[in-house]
Design an enzyme around this catalytic site. Structure first.
Site, PDB file in Angstrom:
ATOM      1  N   ASN A   9       0.872  -1.179   0.000  1.00 51.49           N
ATOM      2  CA  ASN A   9       0.000   0.000   0.000  1.00 51.49           C
ATOM      3  C   ASN A   9       0.908   1.228   0.000  1.00 51.49           C
ATOM      4  OD1 ASN A   9      -1.794   2.041   0.557  1.00 51.49           O
ATOM      5  ND2 ASN A   9      -2.286   1.360   2.638  1.00 51.49           N
ATOM      6  N   LYS A  11       0.149   4.282  -0.327  1.00 48.65           N
ATOM      7  CA  LYS A  11      -0.451   5.500   0.268  1.00 48.65           C
ATOM      8  C   LYS A  11      -0.187   6.712  -0.635  1.00 48.65           C
ATOM      9  CE  LYS A  11      -0.103   3.280   4.719  1.00 48.65           C
ATOM     10  NZ  LYS A  11       0.052   3.385   6.174  1.00 48.65           N
ATOM     11  N   HIS A  96      -9.422   1.311   4.850  1.00 49.23           N
ATOM     12  CA  HIS A  96      -8.143   1.459   5.564  1.00 49.23           C
ATOM     13  C   HIS A  96      -8.355   2.383   6.768  1.00 49.23           C
ATOM     14  CE1 HIS A  96      -4.053   2.609   6.497  1.00 49.23           C
ATOM     15  NE2 HIS A  96      -3.694   1.495   5.894  1.00 49.23           N
ATOM     16  N   GLU A  98      -6.708   4.731   7.859  1.00 41.22           N
ATOM     17  CA  GLU A  98      -6.473   6.159   7.591  1.00 41.22           C
ATOM     18  C   GLU A  98      -7.708   6.797   6.960  1.00 41.22           C
ATOM     19  OE1 GLU A  98      -2.753   5.595   5.542  1.00 41.22           O
ATOM     20  OE2 GLU A  98      -1.876   5.005   7.460  1.00 41.22           O
ATOM     21  N   GLU A 168      -5.365  -4.830  10.731  1.00 44.14           N
ATOM     22  CA  GLU A 168      -4.312  -3.841  10.945  1.00 44.14           C
ATOM     23  C   GLU A 168      -4.578  -3.090  12.244  1.00 44.14           C
ATOM     24  OE1 GLU A 168      -2.305  -2.652   7.026  1.00 44.14           O
ATOM     25  OE2 GLU A 168      -4.101  -1.444   7.186  1.00 44.14           O
ATOM     26  N   GLY A 174       2.512   2.326  10.773  1.00 52.07           N
ATOM     27  CA  GLY A 174       3.458   3.419  10.589  1.00 52.07           C
ATOM     28  C   GLY A 174       4.154   3.851  11.869  1.00 52.07           C
ATOM     29  N   SER A 214       3.379  -2.052  10.330  1.00 51.39           N
ATOM     30  CA  SER A 214       4.834  -2.121  10.502  1.00 51.39           C
ATOM     31  C   SER A 214       5.425  -3.486  10.182  1.00 51.39           C
ATOM     32  CB  SER A 214       5.241  -1.665  11.908  1.00 51.39           C
ATOM     33  OG  SER A 214       4.852  -0.319  12.117  1.00 51.39           O
ATOM     34  N   GLY A 236       4.998   1.333   4.747  1.00 44.32           N
ATOM     35  CA  GLY A 236       6.334   1.919   4.615  1.00 44.32           C
ATOM     36  C   GLY A 236       7.348   1.032   3.913  1.00 44.32           C
TER      37      GLY A 236
END
Ligand code: PGA
Length: 260
Positions: A9, A11, A96, A98, A168, A174, A214, A236
């Site tokens: 992903n 982002k 997600h 976010e 998640e 993150g 992570s 990430g």
């Protein structure tokens, strides 16, 4: 054993089409022609067509990071499921954290998006997960149950079998904090039990449940070896081809070894 799915992903990254294409090229070239795990890249919408070109003749799937439940109309800024299919998408991330926490997305909206994705024959990756406060307040299971029931409402067992879930924990996204394999496996087993009670054991056994938060080259092998963890949704570490490829390799090794 369910085929592992490793999805990147991206982002709001990278900054240019050129950088996005270079990252996709590096993943494609590093992976080679065949893989016994499924791999998906989910770049920003504006790069999808270019990444679709870059991934030609590779087994890597392409995913959108979101979609709207309507197929057309006055919805400024939105993208529909058929549009994602048109630019080469096979998958789409839905709900997600976010978007749930940053943009107020509800379980009802996630459910509408999921149905739109299934109608367009996109494989949905539906994200669920508790916040740190919810976990500390011992509300994690209640939150997950609400997210599962709300997000998957109205699906038949056959439809549910084609859904990918991504657990998640929000506190791990993150942050560099990862759920331990024991913590993650416990939640995945809890999710699988709910799937079994809701859709039947045979269907629950087919549903891919990824872990996200992570995931890095140094923790992927342990997480992916857990019996109910069927892949990773990687943020990430998906932005560095070498790291993402190392996570895929960990998945390939687990696959070759088999799970207990
Ligand atoms: P992270 O992101 O790997 O950077 O924690 C995961 C995700 O948000 O899907």
């Amino acid at each position: 054993m369910r085929t592992l799915l490793i999805a990147g992903n991206w982002k709001l990254n990278p900054a240019s089409t050129e950088a996005a294409a270079a990252l996709a090229d590096d993943v494609k070239n590093g992976l080679g022609p065949a893989t016994d795990v499924h791999v998906v890249l989910a770049p920003p919408f504006v790069f999808l067509s270019r990444i679709d070109q870059a991934l030609e003749n590779s087994p890597i799937g392409l995913g959108g990071q979101d979609l709207h439940w309507e197929t057309s109309g006055a919805y400024t800024g939105e993208v529909s499921a058929p549009m994602l299919v048109d630019v080469g998408c096979t998958h789409v991330i839905i709900g997600h954290s976010e978007r749930r926490h940053g943009m107020g997305e509800t379980n009802e909206q996630v459910n509408a998006k999921l149905k739109a994705a299934l109608a367009a024959k996109l494989i949905p990756i539906v994200c669920i997960g508790e916040t740190k406060d919810e976990r500390l307040g011992e509300k994690a299971e209640a939150v997950l149950l609400e997210q599962l029931a709300g997000s998957l409402a109205g699906l038949t067992a056959e439809e549910a079998a084609g859904v990918v879930l991504a657990y998640e924990p929000v506190w791990a996204i993150g942050t560099g904090l990862t759920a331990t394999p024991e913590q993650a496996q416990a939640v995945h087993a809890f999710i699988r039990r709910w799937l079994s009670e809701t859709f039947g054991e045979a269907t629950a056994a087919r549903i891919v449940v990824q872990y996200g938060g992570s995931v890095k080259p140094d923790n992927a092998a342990e997480l992916l070896a857990c019996p109910d963890i069927d892949g990773a949704l990687v943020g990430g570490a998906a932005l560095k081809a070498a790291d993402f490829l190392a996570i895929i390799k960990a998945g390939q090794e687990v696959t070759a070894r088999g799970k207990s």
